[in-house]
Design a protein around this motif. Sequence first.
Motif, mmCIF file in Angstrom:
data_model
loop_
_atom_site.group_PDB
_atom_site.id
_atom_site.type_symbol
_atom_site.label_atom_id
_atom_site.label_comp_id
_atom_site.label_asym_id
_atom_site.label_seq_id
_atom_site.Cartn_x
_atom_site.Cartn_y
_atom_site.Cartn_z
ATOM 1 N N SER A 30 72.374 29.533 12.419
ATOM 2 C CA SER A 30 73.021 30.635 11.726
ATOM 3 C C SER A 30 72.724 31.923 12.491
ATOM 4 C CB SER A 30 72.499 30.737 10.294
ATOM 5 O OG SER A 30 73.088 31.833 9.626
ATOM 6 N N ILE A 31 73.749 32.752 12.648
ATOM 7 C CA ILE A 31 73.591 34.047 13.304
ATOM 8 C C ILE A 31 73.813 35.110 12.238
ATOM 9 C CG2 ILE A 31 74.425 35.575 15.122
ATOM 10 C CD1 ILE A 31 75.462 32.977 16.512
ATOM 11 N N LYS A 32 72.787 35.941 12.035
ATOM 12 C CA LYS A 32 72.859 37.000 11.034
ATOM 13 C C LYS A 32 72.782 38.343 11.740
ATOM 14 C CE LYS A 32 70.713 34.022 7.645
ATOM 15 N NZ LYS A 32 69.629 33.788 6.709
ATOM 16 N N PHE A 33 73.538 39.329 11.219
ATOM 17 C CA PHE A 33 73.551 40.656 11.825
ATOM 18 C C PHE A 33 74.038 41.668 10.796
ATOM 19 C CE2 PHE A 33 77.323 38.214 12.772
ATOM 20 C CZ PHE A 33 78.362 39.045 12.403
ATOM 21 N N VAL A 52 81.800 32.164 20.053
ATOM 22 C CA VAL A 52 80.726 31.386 20.677
ATOM 23 C C VAL A 52 81.361 30.471 21.720
ATOM 24 C CG1 VAL A 52 78.862 29.729 20.276
ATOM 25 C CG2 VAL A 52 79.355 31.475 18.570
ATOM 26 N N SER A 93 76.893 37.038 8.290
ATOM 27 C CA SER A 93 76.362 35.822 8.916
ATOM 28 C C SER A 93 77.491 34.895 9.318
ATOM 29 C CB SER A 93 75.387 35.100 7.990
ATOM 30 O OG SER A 93 76.061 34.596 6.874
ATOM 31 N N THR A 95 77.864 30.626 10.854
ATOM 32 C CA THR A 95 77.188 29.383 11.217
ATOM 33 C C THR A 95 77.920 28.730 12.387
ATOM 34 O OG1 THR A 95 78.471 28.162 9.580
ATOM 35 C CG2 THR A 95 76.296 28.952 8.893
ATOM 36 N N ILE A 107 77.194 34.018 23.146
ATOM 37 C CA ILE A 107 77.703 34.658 21.933
ATOM 38 C C ILE A 107 78.369 35.963 22.351
ATOM 39 C CG2 ILE A 107 77.093 35.667 19.697
ATOM 40 C CD1 ILE A 107 74.592 33.793 19.785
ATOM 41 N N ILE A 124 70.320 41.690 14.892
ATOM 42 C CA ILE A 124 70.878 40.369 15.160
ATOM 43 C C ILE A 124 69.748 39.342 15.145
ATOM 44 C CG2 ILE A 124 72.148 38.952 16.818
ATOM 45 C CD1 ILE A 124 73.268 41.663 17.926
ATOM 46 N N ASN A 125 69.886 38.313 14.318
ATOM 47 C CA ASN A 125 68.872 37.262 14.195
ATOM 48 C C ASN A 125 69.540 35.898 14.247
ATOM 49 O OD1 ASN A 125 66.150 38.583 13.400
ATOM 50 N ND2 ASN A 125 67.684 39.666 12.188
ATOM 51 N N ILE A 126 68.924 35.008 15.000
ATOM 52 C CA ILE A 126 69.418 33.635 15.090
ATOM 53 C C ILE A 126 68.363 32.734 14.469
ATOM 54 C CG2 ILE A 126 70.137 31.776 16.625
ATOM 55 C CD1 ILE A 126 70.956 33.979 18.633
#
Length: 136
Positions: A30-33, A52, A93, A95, A107, A124-126
């Motif tokens: 999951s990529i959250k930002f 992606v 977010s 996925t 990305i 940005i968090n993965i």
Amino acid sequence: MKLDNSGNLSGYKDELIAGSFDFKNMSSVSIKFKTAYAQKDTSTKDKFLMYVSANCGQTWSPRFSKIGSALASVSSQVTPFVPSDTTQWKSNSATLTSSMFTENVLIKFVFESDEGNNFYLDDINITGTINPIPGL
């Protein structure tokens, strides 16, 4: 990241490519930002997208898209937007599909102007789940 979009013409694109990431031992990603944006008025339809690529950028798969009022984190304003506190940011977010659980994943964040206002991207968090690897 700040994108000075308040003077951009319609159709102008800015891209930020972050890579490469190794997701080969993952079972979920999951990529959250966070984003902050204000329309100049309700007719501006600026776009923010995230793609992606699992093949060095030869092809890109869309994973996130917001346009105009769906992208806005505050009400419209004609003056150049600058977020003044944490309430002016939206959490987002996306996925990844299992086809992206490989090495060298790129990305790409894309902003497409429609003569709107400034745009901000931050935090940005993965995250994900690692597949258990059997030991010998």
